[in-house]
Enzyme design. Sequence first.
Site, short mmCIF file in Angstrom:
data_model
loop_
_atom_site.label_atom_id
_atom_site.label_comp_id
_atom_site.label_asym_id
_atom_site.label_seq_id
_atom_site.Cartn_x
_atom_site.Cartn_y
_atom_site.Cartn_z
N GLU A 1 -18.79 17.57 3.28
CA GLU A 1 -18.00 18.38 2.36
C GLU A 1 -18.51 18.25 0.93
OE1 GLU A 1 -13.68 18.65 4.59
OE2 GLU A 1 -14.15 16.81 3.49
N GLY B 1 0.81 -1.21 0.00
CA GLY B 1 0.00 0.00 0.00
C GLY B 1 0.84 1.26 0.00
N ALA C 1 -6.46 10.08 8.21
CA ALA C 1 -5.15 10.11 7.58
C ALA C 1 -4.04 10.23 8.62
CB ALA C 1 -5.07 11.27 6.59
N GLN C 2 -4.28 11.01 9.67
CA GLN C 2 -3.25 11.20 10.69
C GLN C 2 -2.91 9.91 11.42
OE1 GLN C 2 -1.07 13.40 11.86
NE2 GLN C 2 -1.53 14.77 10.17
N GLY D 1 -0.45 4.36 0.35
CA GLY D 1 -1.24 5.44 0.92
C GLY D 1 -0.47 6.18 1.99
N PHE D 2 -1.18 6.87 2.86
CA PHE D 2 -0.52 7.66 3.89
C PHE D 2 0.36 6.80 4.80
CE2 PHE D 2 -4.30 10.41 3.09
CZ PHE D 2 -3.61 11.54 2.69
N ASP E 1 -6.22 2.44 8.14
CA ASP E 1 -7.65 2.10 8.21
C ASP E 1 -7.89 0.64 8.57
OD1 ASP E 1 -8.10 4.65 7.43
OD2 ASP E 1 -8.73 4.18 5.39
#
Length: 451
Positions: free
Chosen positions: A182, A19, A332-333, A21-22, A321
């Site tokens: 949002e 992965g 994300a943090q 991702g972040f 996640d």
Amino acid sequence: MSATSYRPNGGRHHVVVIGAGFGGINAVKQLKGTEVDITIIDKKNHHLFQPMLYQVATGMISASEIAPSTRQMLRGQQNANFVNATVTDINLEDQTVTAENDNFHRTYGFDSLVIAAGSSQSYFGNDHFAKFAPGMKTIDDALELRSRIVSAFEQAELTEDPAERERLLTFIIVGAGPTGVELTGQIAELANRTFTDAFSTYGPSSAKIYLLDGAPQVLPPFGKRLGRKAQRTLEKLGVDVRLNAMVTNVDQDTVTYKNTKDDSETTLTGATKIWSAGVSASPLGKMVADQAGVETDRAGRVSVNEDLTVGEYSNVYVIGDMINLNKLPGLAQVAMQGGTHVGRLIDAKVDEESTANEKEPFDYFDKGSMAIISRFNAVVKMGKVEFTGIFAWLGWLALHATYLVGMRNRFVTFINWISNAFTRDRGNLAITEQMRTARNALAKKSKDSEA
């Protein structure tokens, strides 16, 4: 370990990261310059700044600003190699990971494994909803939603049937968390501001926008006060917010929900449905959990140890996640801090001179939560500090610009934000031929679609 598994030359400690991702990227960056070799595997060739996908879906920014090439991100890191493939198997006993991409098939041996494969949209057992109410977890998802949203306004211009126009101009968003709020706010701004005077046969502000959630408030993680503030702001934009609304069915034209207070059922008719109500961890989590003898929760998240290892496997880490630990949120943090933490632990294992504790528990530092509601309006919660309005909006812009990858992406995105704030223009509302599948989904019974 399998004798046929692939390992980089040199015999150094081999870290496989699943992965980009972040979480995965932060783990790799933390190991830059250390005495390890890293193989990072992802089925996508880009790193995705997922919290800003809704801005791609509503034409505020382009996909390239939030999806930089993974190879370019890692270009200066000599000990990291990127593999664009899908992980099909993980064997903890043999310490191998198998990846495939068309004719490519390779099994990698690892000394340490970091699983940061993220999550997908969850429909809570109703996966057939996805056909009619797509989620928003990938660039492809965001572009499909952009096509559906913009096509709805375009096709409303073509029909002379009032009922059909009303169907086309009805947008139903399921899920009042940050993404749903949002996205809803941006669709309202499209209708009330961006498209004003752009169509000759109708006024886009006549669009009906519904936001549904089974919870009793908007933005539950932000607390009641900010939740009420966000709801009032959306309602001023013309959004019909319906809470305690548990969705029971979604089809081509309708969404049906049950009121959890009185069990009454309501059916809404609309062409564009969007799902942002839940997430499900990558199935790789279940694969690893079964081998390690640990549990997964209903969302597929893995029960991990305090140091983010799995079961008795001190060299296997799950982050982001995919973890079920101390009620940590899927933010994300959490993924970024988890990646950095795991990188430090692996470095401590291979660096004989290190004094670090390779079993140090993961200590998440909550930096707060933010969500944009509309232009010049956001909500921010940082511990006991809560604020709203333009200063919250500026704070959101500053923080998210900082985390974007690359000076070019920061500059272009900032220009787009300023342009959208002070003009009615959005530069990314094109519908391409490749989006026709999504567009055709809206054209049911529309006799004027070929006009």
